[in-house]
Enzyme design. Sequence first.
Site, PDB file in Angstrom:
ATOM      1  CG  ASP A  25      -2.873   5.866   5.854  1.00 13.02           C
ATOM      2  OD1 ASP A  25      -1.972   5.164   6.370  1.00 13.02           O
ATOM      3  OD2 ASP A  25      -2.983   6.102   4.815  1.00 13.02           O
ATOM      4  N   GLY A  39       0.642  14.881  -0.396  1.00 10.93           N
ATOM      5  CA  GLY A  39       1.304  13.951  -1.480  1.00 10.93           C
ATOM      6  C   GLY A  39       2.766  13.734  -0.933  1.00 10.93           C
ATOM      7  CB  ALA A  40       4.685  14.468   2.133  1.00  9.14           C
ATOM      8  CG  LEU A  95       3.802  13.156   6.187  1.00  5.69           C
ATOM      9  CD1 LEU A  95       4.186  14.484   6.848  1.00  5.69           C
ATOM     10  CD2 LEU A  95       4.740  11.923   6.616  1.00  5.69           C
ATOM     11  CB  SER A  96      -2.284   9.698   6.060  1.00  6.12           C
ATOM     12  OG  SER A  96      -1.440   8.688   5.852  1.00  6.12           O
ATOM     13  CB  THR A 133       1.323  -5.332   6.747  1.00  2.53           C
ATOM     14  OG1 THR A 133       1.541  -4.165   7.221  1.00  2.53           O
ATOM     15  CG2 THR A 133       2.607  -6.172   6.389  1.00  2.53           C
ATOM     16  CD  GLU A 189       4.638   1.937   5.076  1.00  6.00           C
ATOM     17  OE1 GLU A 189       3.695   1.908   5.443  1.00  6.00           O
ATOM     18  OE2 GLU A 189       5.612   2.423   5.594  1.00  6.00           O
TER      19      GLU A 189
HETATM   20  C1  GLA Z   1      -1.215   4.107   1.967  1.00  5.65           C
HETATM   21  C2  GLA Z   1      -2.379   3.532   2.589  1.00  5.65           C
HETATM   22  C3  GLA Z   1      -2.297   2.572   3.802  1.00  5.65           C
HETATM   23  C4  GLA Z   1      -1.376   1.637   3.955  1.00  5.65           C
HETATM   24  C5  GLA Z   1       0.062   2.372   3.414  1.00  5.65           C
HETATM   25  C6  GLA Z   1       1.094   1.343   3.140  1.00  5.65           C
HETATM   26  O1  GLA Z   1      -0.831   4.907   3.249  1.00  5.65           O
HETATM   27  O2  GLA Z   1      -3.548   4.347   2.743  1.00  5.65           O
HETATM   28  O3  GLA Z   1      -3.632   1.803   4.128  1.00  5.65           O
HETATM   29  O4  GLA Z   1      -1.522   0.533   3.030  1.00  5.65           O
HETATM   30  O5  GLA Z   1      -0.192   3.163   2.102  1.00  5.65           O
HETATM   31  O6  GLA Z   1       1.653   0.625   4.298  1.00  5.65           O
END
Ligand code: GLA
Length: 418
Positions: free
Chosen positions: A205, A155-156, A158-159, A70, A68
């Site tokens: 993501d 907003g959870a 999950l992108s 990273t 995370e």
């Molecule tokens: C969000 C960002 C990602 C990543 C994560 C944390 O989802 O969009 O690029 O940095 O946070 O790991």
Amino acid sequence: MVLGILKKVWLLLGRIRFDYGIKIFFFDKSICFIAQYMRKLIETTFKDLFQKVPLIVNSPGRINLIGEHTDYNEGFVMPAAIDKKMYVGIAENGLSNARIYSLDFQEEFTFDIRSFSPKKGHWATYIMGVTAQLQQAGYQVKGFDMVFGGDIPVGAGLSSSAALECAAGFALASLFGFDIPRLSLVHYAQKAEHLFAGVQCGIMDQFASVMGKKGHVIRLDCRDLSYEYFPLDLGDYQILLVDTQVKHSLADTAYNRRRNECAEVVLMAQQNLVGVKSLRDLRLKDLDQLKAYINEEVLGRGEFIIEENERVIDTSKALKEGNLKKVGELMYASHEGLSKKYSVSCTELDFLVEMTQPMDYVLGSRMMGGGFGGCTINILKKESVEIFKETITASYADKFKKTPKFYEVNLEEGTSRL
Ligand code: GLA
């Protein structure tokens, strides 16, 4: 008239299913049903609004097993695309406008494709952002109509925004016949997030959404974008996400701040050590030399990233050996670091992870994604899912007067045409 009523019922059922998580018999858990449902919904809405039959694509949300924060430090991540997706229908309209309808917001938005600027905070900004990136890369985007929606909770963590960017980009490419390599699509979508949504996100993501593979997590090296798929064979165990119901609205500014803090450590390291391009190039012992110049809190950010990168590598080894217990331990360690050193957790996330610690049927638990809310990711015994849900729901409601949501997810293919 009858069709209109049917569509309203259809929309209403969809909202109940997606917003409140109630399972209606014909939705089943199978992605096929959801995909078929979304196809019908998009086609019917498209016909009503634009009198056309659209081309339909979808792009998934993602989980992240470990690794995370990273990604923007040229480090390692281990995400996977999931069976919660964004669906986009598109057709040419012969105009110089883009007319977009959001099924979730039940709202239409129009912009002139010859001249537009970001509309921060508005759902349309993600689509405008991708359109702008394609245009800048020389692709001739003509006027189009679009209808979109899906079942990724917003907003959870999950992108859902990355999924929308990737789906919109892929839809435009499919409609106008642009031959865009998948990796370029990933970059355009990420840039849309930077320049239009204003979040300096990493690449994880968008990469997971476009490149996902059924049943696999992806170990991605964010330095050179080399990657390897790892089958995630969980046997008697499964992944379950617990949604805190805390929306990470403050996350964007804090997220950008973390990026700056990491850059601060790199800058200092460059003045004291040779060959440092990013935090990826540092070892824990290197940080000792920086103690005199950087405050403890910011140094902790660097420490976390170095350790988290190692955890991703260790997780890959553990997966290869089929050692799920080890994977679980690494997840707990990741959470500890995210909470204490990187400070991107929150009371609710910490509580949910702590609760799982005495449960012998849980192998691992940690906050997932950007943080400050959203979900925890848990690996637990399949047979204990119900008792887990009951226990967590009761304690969480007791402490926070809120009901958490649970998402069982399966690992899916990336962006594709429906
Ligand atoms: C969000 C960002 C990602 C990543 C994560 C944390 O989802 O969009 O690029 O940095 O946070 O790991």
